[in-house]
Scaffold this motif. Structure first.
Motif, PDB file in Angstrom:
ATOM      1  N   ARG A 116       9.890 -10.009   5.534  1.00  0.00           N
ATOM      2  CA  ARG A 116      10.434 -11.349   5.268  1.00  0.00           C
ATOM      3  C   ARG A 116       9.528 -12.174   4.364  1.00  0.00           C
ATOM      4  N   LEU A 117       8.237 -12.038   4.606  1.00  0.00           N
ATOM      5  CA  LEU A 117       7.287 -12.816   3.797  1.00  0.00           C
ATOM      6  C   LEU A 117       7.415 -12.447   2.316  1.00  0.00           C
ATOM      7  N   LEU A 118       7.480 -11.145   2.051  1.00  0.00           N
ATOM      8  CA  LEU A 118       7.542 -10.709   0.651  1.00  0.00           C
ATOM      9  C   LEU A 118       8.873 -11.093   0.014  1.00  0.00           C
ATOM     10  N   VAL A 119       9.954 -10.892   0.763  1.00  0.00           N
ATOM     11  CA  VAL A 119      11.267 -11.262   0.227  1.00  0.00           C
ATOM     12  C   VAL A 119      11.298 -12.763  -0.054  1.00  0.00           C
ATOM     13  N   GLY A 120      10.732 -13.533   0.871  1.00  0.00           N
ATOM     14  CA  GLY A 120      10.702 -14.995   0.696  1.00  0.00           C
ATOM     15  C   GLY A 120       9.885 -15.387  -0.524  1.00  0.00           C
ATOM     16  N   ALA A 121       8.773 -14.684  -0.740  1.00  0.00           N
ATOM     17  CA  ALA A 121       7.926 -15.012  -1.890  1.00  0.00           C
ATOM     18  C   ALA A 121       8.654 -14.703  -3.198  1.00  0.00           C
ATOM     19  N   LEU A 122       9.365 -13.596  -3.202  1.00  0.00           N
ATOM     20  CA  LEU A 122      10.131 -13.223  -4.399  1.00  0.00           C
ATOM     21  C   LEU A 122      11.177 -14.302  -4.688  1.00  0.00           C
ATOM     22  N   ARG A 123      11.843 -14.706  -3.643  1.00  0.00           N
ATOM     23  CA  ARG A 123      12.876 -15.727  -3.766  1.00  0.00           C
ATOM     24  C   ARG A 123      12.260 -17.041  -4.290  1.00  0.00           C
ATOM     25  N   ALA A 124      11.109 -17.371  -3.719  1.00  0.00           N
ATOM     26  CA  ALA A 124      10.458 -18.632  -4.095  1.00  0.00           C
ATOM     27  C   ALA A 124      10.086 -18.625  -5.576  1.00  0.00           C
ATOM     28  N   ALA A 125       9.653 -17.472  -6.082  1.00  0.00           N
ATOM     29  CA  ALA A 125       9.241 -17.414  -7.484  1.00  0.00           C
ATOM     30  C   ALA A 125      10.411 -17.712  -8.417  1.00  0.00           C
ATOM     31  N   TYR A 126      11.621 -17.402  -7.976  1.00  0.00           N
ATOM     32  CA  TYR A 126      12.804 -17.599  -8.822  1.00  0.00           C
ATOM     33  C   TYR A 126      13.551 -18.873  -8.466  1.00  0.00           C
ATOM     34  N   ARG A 127      13.034 -19.602  -7.484  1.00  0.00           N
ATOM     35  CA  ARG A 127      13.878 -20.606  -6.861  1.00  0.00           C
ATOM     36  C   ARG A 127      14.610 -21.526  -7.844  1.00  0.00           C
ATOM     37  N   ASP A 128      13.906 -22.061  -8.819  1.00  0.00           N
ATOM     38  CA  ASP A 128      14.634 -22.990  -9.689  1.00  0.00           C
ATOM     39  C   ASP A 128      15.192 -22.297 -10.927  1.00  0.00           C
ATOM     40  N   LEU A 129      15.204 -20.975 -10.899  1.00  0.00           N
ATOM     41  CA  LEU A 129      15.786 -20.250 -12.029  1.00  0.00           C
ATOM     42  C   LEU A 129      17.076 -19.548 -11.637  1.00  0.00           C
ATOM     43  N   LEU A 130      17.325 -19.468 -10.324  1.00  0.00           N
ATOM     44  CA  LEU A 130      18.502 -18.743  -9.856  1.00  0.00           C
ATOM     45  C   LEU A 130      19.274 -19.592  -8.853  1.00  0.00           C
TER      46      LEU A 130
ATOM     47  N   ASN B 225       0.829  -1.209   0.000  1.00  0.00           N
ATOM     48  CA  ASN B 225       0.000   0.000   0.000  1.00  0.00           C
ATOM     49  C   ASN B 225       0.867   1.265   0.000  1.00  0.00           C
ATOM     50  N   SER B 226       1.834   1.290  -0.906  1.00  0.00           N
ATOM     51  CA  SER B 226       2.744   2.430  -1.085  1.00  0.00           C
ATOM     52  C   SER B 226       3.733   2.644   0.049  1.00  0.00           C
ATOM     53  N   ARG B 227       3.789   1.738   0.997  1.00  0.00           N
ATOM     54  CA  ARG B 227       4.753   1.882   2.089  1.00  0.00           C
ATOM     55  C   ARG B 227       5.946   0.976   1.792  1.00  0.00           C
ATOM     56  N   PRO B 228       7.172   1.532   1.739  1.00  0.00           N
ATOM     57  CA  PRO B 228       8.319   0.657   1.506  1.00  0.00           C
ATOM     58  C   PRO B 228       8.487  -0.283   2.696  1.00  0.00           C
ATOM     59  N   VAL B 229       8.664  -1.557   2.432  1.00  0.00           N
ATOM     60  CA  VAL B 229       8.848  -2.520   3.515  1.00  0.00           C
ATOM     61  C   VAL B 229      10.023  -3.432   3.189  1.00  0.00           C
ATOM     62  N   LYS B 230      10.574  -4.038   4.238  1.00  0.00           N
ATOM     63  CA  LYS B 230      11.606  -5.066   4.021  1.00  0.00           C
ATOM     64  C   LYS B 230      11.069  -6.336   4.650  1.00  0.00           C
TER      65      LYS B 230
ATOM     66  N   VAL C 294       3.540  -3.202  13.548  1.00  0.00           N
ATOM     67  CA  VAL C 294       4.196  -4.359  14.156  1.00  0.00           C
ATOM     68  C   VAL C 294       5.694  -4.151  14.309  1.00  0.00           C
ATOM     69  N   HIS C 295       6.192  -2.994  13.906  1.00  0.00           N
ATOM     70  CA  HIS C 295       7.634  -2.789  13.887  1.00  0.00           C
ATOM     71  C   HIS C 295       7.907  -1.307  14.164  1.00  0.00           C
ATOM     72  N   PRO C 296       8.834  -0.996  15.102  1.00  0.00           N
ATOM     73  CA  PRO C 296       9.048   0.417  15.450  1.00  0.00           C
ATOM     74  C   PRO C 296       9.420   1.278  14.246  1.00  0.00           C
ATOM     75  N   ALA C 297      10.176   0.706  13.308  1.00  0.00           N
ATOM     76  CA  ALA C 297      10.565   1.518  12.159  1.00  0.00           C
ATOM     77  C   ALA C 297       9.553   1.370  11.019  1.00  0.00           C
ATOM     78  N   LYS C 298       8.484   0.626  11.255  1.00  0.00           N
ATOM     79  CA  LYS C 298       7.385   0.457  10.304  1.00  0.00           C
ATOM     80  C   LYS C 298       7.847  -0.138   8.965  1.00  0.00           C
ATOM     81  N   THR C 299       8.908  -0.966   9.010  1.00  0.00           N
ATOM     82  CA  THR C 299       9.385  -1.545   7.750  1.00  0.00           C
ATOM     83  C   THR C 299       8.894  -2.973   7.578  1.00  0.00           C
ATOM     84  N   GLU C 300       8.186  -3.477   8.578  1.00  0.00           N
ATOM     85  CA  GLU C 300       7.581  -4.796   8.405  1.00  0.00           C
ATOM     86  C   GLU C 300       6.090  -4.659   8.611  1.00  0.00           C
ATOM     87  N   VAL C 301       5.348  -5.554   8.027  1.00  0.00           N
ATOM     88  CA  VAL C 301       3.897  -5.520   8.185  1.00  0.00           C
ATOM     89  C   VAL C 301       3.425  -6.938   8.506  1.00  0.00           C
ATOM     90  N   ARG C 302       2.182  -7.054   8.929  1.00  0.00           N
ATOM     91  CA  ARG C 302       1.648  -8.394   9.139  1.00  0.00           C
ATOM     92  C   ARG C 302       0.344  -8.512   8.350  1.00  0.00           C
TER      93      ARG C 302
END
Ligand SMILES: Nc1ncnc2c1ncn2[C@@H]1O[C@H](COP(=O)(O)OP(=O)(O)OP(=O)(O)O)[C@@H](O)[C@H]1O
Ligand SMILES: [Mg+2]
Length: 595
Positions: free
Chosen positions: A258-272, A251-256, A295-303
């Motif tokens: 884990r779930l999203l990073v993991g999903a990105l990784r999973a999409a490429y898993r057998d290609l990279l 929703n336009s908020r930059p986040v880091k 859920v995070h003081p710096a607001k970089t994670e979401v649930r």
């Protein structure tokens, strides 16, 4: 020991420990405040990576002096008028960023709402030094100097000004991608390092991401229920050694997240390969009630209320896009670009002067832009080259050979590379990489159509493993069965293997099980059965590539080429490296100076 209420200064410093980890996090908070204040233009000045100075000037709606005082108090915010955190759309809402930053630096705040006079307040490590009238255009300017000067513990953990600068720039880029309608400029040590004007989202992303993505990117736009995913990702062949160019937004908020990073990784898993990373800017939009941003003081994670759905949207959406682009990646790129052909290692250097007038890129594929060396195999080949190439005339050249994209096999080099002649050029195939891919695609196809054929072992194999690994494999017995791997628990620390997947051929079963257990541990329980099957199939396929170093007959080589032509993703191995390259006739002529 007596319990005491902490003084507010100490409370602020404790909060600063969470919110202001390094200059980049302070900068992020200041820029977010400017965006929340309706700024259309934000100018940032930094010195020594933000350690000496961070200054953010905006043209937002500003604050009157009484508001400036409040803004510097803890838990004072204008962004929660009705206590409804769930529906907050501003970046900030905790009311603690400014007092936290002010407690660990010298902070000057100047502000001027439109139609009023400006005012300035100075704070030194949480203590107000004074306030005065100030001259500035409408908006707010916040200057932070000597961050952490008096917090040696924190200062010790900071990196060099250079890398703090990198982190600051990254923080600005993330927010600039989130808000393409706002103009941003950054000056570091007196030098202008970034300037972007208001634009459309994709234009802004293109301006801030590697411009190579123009050629190596795939646009994403997919909708599932009330969620939407947009953005751009790199083709698997365009990858990096660090995950530093992955920009994710909820929703336009930059986040880091884990779930999203993991999903990105999973999409490429057998290609990279595991140590390579895609480039991506992805924007997830979900109804505000579906996501908790607090859920995070710096607001970089979401649930997310339904993490599996979000993961499904990303993994599914990206995989579909990668599938579609699959044939394109290797095939078209390499037909079109002599750059993919690394010439130098093959020929004696004297034959190929670099100053031949051709662009340098013609001779080597930049490792930075391609991620992996395009043709590492050839380098090795030269190093310990022994004339072991074989060429054997095909008995009956197929009549229509000319129309095969990968051509007709003419021979094999180093028992590893197939050399083929195509209508428009010379093709070299890495048989090991190609075969690994084919095994995976065969398994995938078989798995989606029901069951993979299995090869029963005459004598079941007993494999000793750690107990948690055995537990994981046991929990996946059904999935592994679908892939043709039939196992049983055999006591606390052993697994009995009754059958292996037929496409795999002979393989090292203990190593395969160990890898599978590690794979399952990493995937955890977050993945759906379908996704897991896919990853597990890739791990199995990796063990199935036994063909490197095997002498192939011409018929076998041609069979491999034909299978590659009809197999999705066959242009790259499971680790994202190309499985074949082509040198077009025109390029050969150039090499010999005929053109
Ligand atoms: N650049 C600015 N322009 C106008 N008002 C500002 C600016 N920066 C801060 N403020 C005001 O000061 C208040 C406090 O800012 P602060 O960053 O401490 O908290 P917040 O943004 O409300 O929440 P968070 O701690 O989550 O960032 C804001 O709510 C806002 O009203
Ligand atoms: Mg704030």
């Amino acid at each position: 020991m007596s319990i005491r209420r902490l003084p507010s200064e100490l409370i602020n410093r404790i909060a600063a420990g969470e919110v202001v980890e390094r200059p980049a996090s302070a900068l992020k908070e200041l820029v977010e405040n400017s965006l929340d204040a309706g700024a259309k233009s934000i100018a940032i000045r930094l010195s020594a990576g933000g350690l000496d100075l961070l200054e953010v000037t905006d043209d937002g709606w500003g604050m009157v002096p009484s508001e400036m005082v409040l803004a510097l108090e803890r838990h004072a915010t204008s962004k929660l008028p009705d206590d409804a955190i769930e529906s907050v759309t501003s970046f900030g809402f905790r009311g603690e960023a400014l007092p936290s930053i002010a407690s660990v630096s010298r902070l000057t705040m100047e502000s001027r709402p439109r139609g009023t006079d400006g005012w300035r307040i100075e704070i030194d490590h949480g203590v107000k030094m004074g306030d005065w009238p100030a001259a500035l255009p409408p908006g707010t300017r916040i200057r932070v100097e000597g961050l952490f000067d008096k917090v040696p513990a924190r200062r010790k953990f900071l990196r060099s000004p250079r890398s703090e600068y990198g982190a600051c720039l990254d923080a600005v880029k993330r927010l600039a991608m989130a808000r393409p309608d706002v103009s941003f400029s950054v000056e570091h040590d007196g030098r202008r390092v970034l300037a972007v004007q208001p634009s459309e989202g994709p234009t802004r992303v293109a301006a801030l991401l590697s411009h190579e993505l123009d050629r190596h990117g795939i646009g994403i736009d997919c909708v599932r229920h009330d969620m939407r995913l947009t953005g751009v990702i790199s083709l698997p062949t365009f990858n990096r050694g660090m995950a530093d160019q992955q920009y994710l937004f909820v929703n336009s908020r930059p986040v880091k997240d884990r779930l999203l990073v993991g999903a990105l990784r999973a999409a490429y898993r057998d290609l990279l390969a595991r140590d390579r990373h895609a480039v991506a800017a992805l924007f997830v939009e979900v109804p505000t009630a579906e996501v908790d941003i607090n859920v995070h003081p710096a607001k970089t994670e979401v649930r997310f209320r339904d993490p599996a759905a979000v993961r499904g949207l990303i993994v599914g959406g990206l995989k579909a896009a990668l599938d579609e682009a699959g044939h394109r990646s290797a095939a078209r790129e390499q037909f079109a670009q002599p750059a993919a052909w690394q010439v130098e290692p093959i020929a004696p250097p004297t034959c190929l002067p670099r100053e031949s007038g051709y662009p340098a890129s013609f001779f080597s594929m930049s490792a930075e832009s391609s991620g992996t060396p395009a043709f590492a195999g050839v380098t090795e080949l030269r190093r310990d080259f022994q004339p072991q190439g074989r060429a054997e005339a095909a008995q009956q050249p197929p009549a229509v050979h000319i129309s095969y994209p990968l051509g007709v096999a003419r021979g094999q080099v180093a028992a590893t590379y197939i050399v083929a002649e195509a209508e428009d050029g010379l093709v070299i195939v890495d048989q090991h990489a190609a075969h690994e891919r084919l095994v995976l695609e065969r398994m995938r196809k078989a798995a989606s159509g029901g069951k993979v054929a299995r090869q029963n072992l005459l004598i079941p194999d007993v494999v000793e493993l750690e107990e948690p690994d055995c537990d994981r494999l046991e929990a996946a017995i059904d999935e592994l069965g679908e892939l043709g791997l039939e196992i049983e628990r055999f006591g606390p620390t052993a697994i009995l293997v009754r059958a292996t997947p037929a496409p795999l051929g002979k393989s090292d079963i203990p190593a395969l099980l160990a890898d599978l257990a590690a794979e399952l541990a990493e995937l955890g329980t977050a993945l759906s059965l379908r996704d897991k099957l896919d990853h597990v199939a890739a791990t199995i396929a990796c063990h199935g590539s036994v063909r490197a170093g095997r002498i192939l007959s011409v018929a076998e080589m041609n069979a491999l080429l034909r299978e590659m032509e009809v197999t999705p993703h066959s242009g790259q191995c499971n680790h994202g490296r190309p499985t074949w390259v082509k040198l077009a006739h025109g390029d050969i002529e150039k090499l010999f100076g005929r053109k």
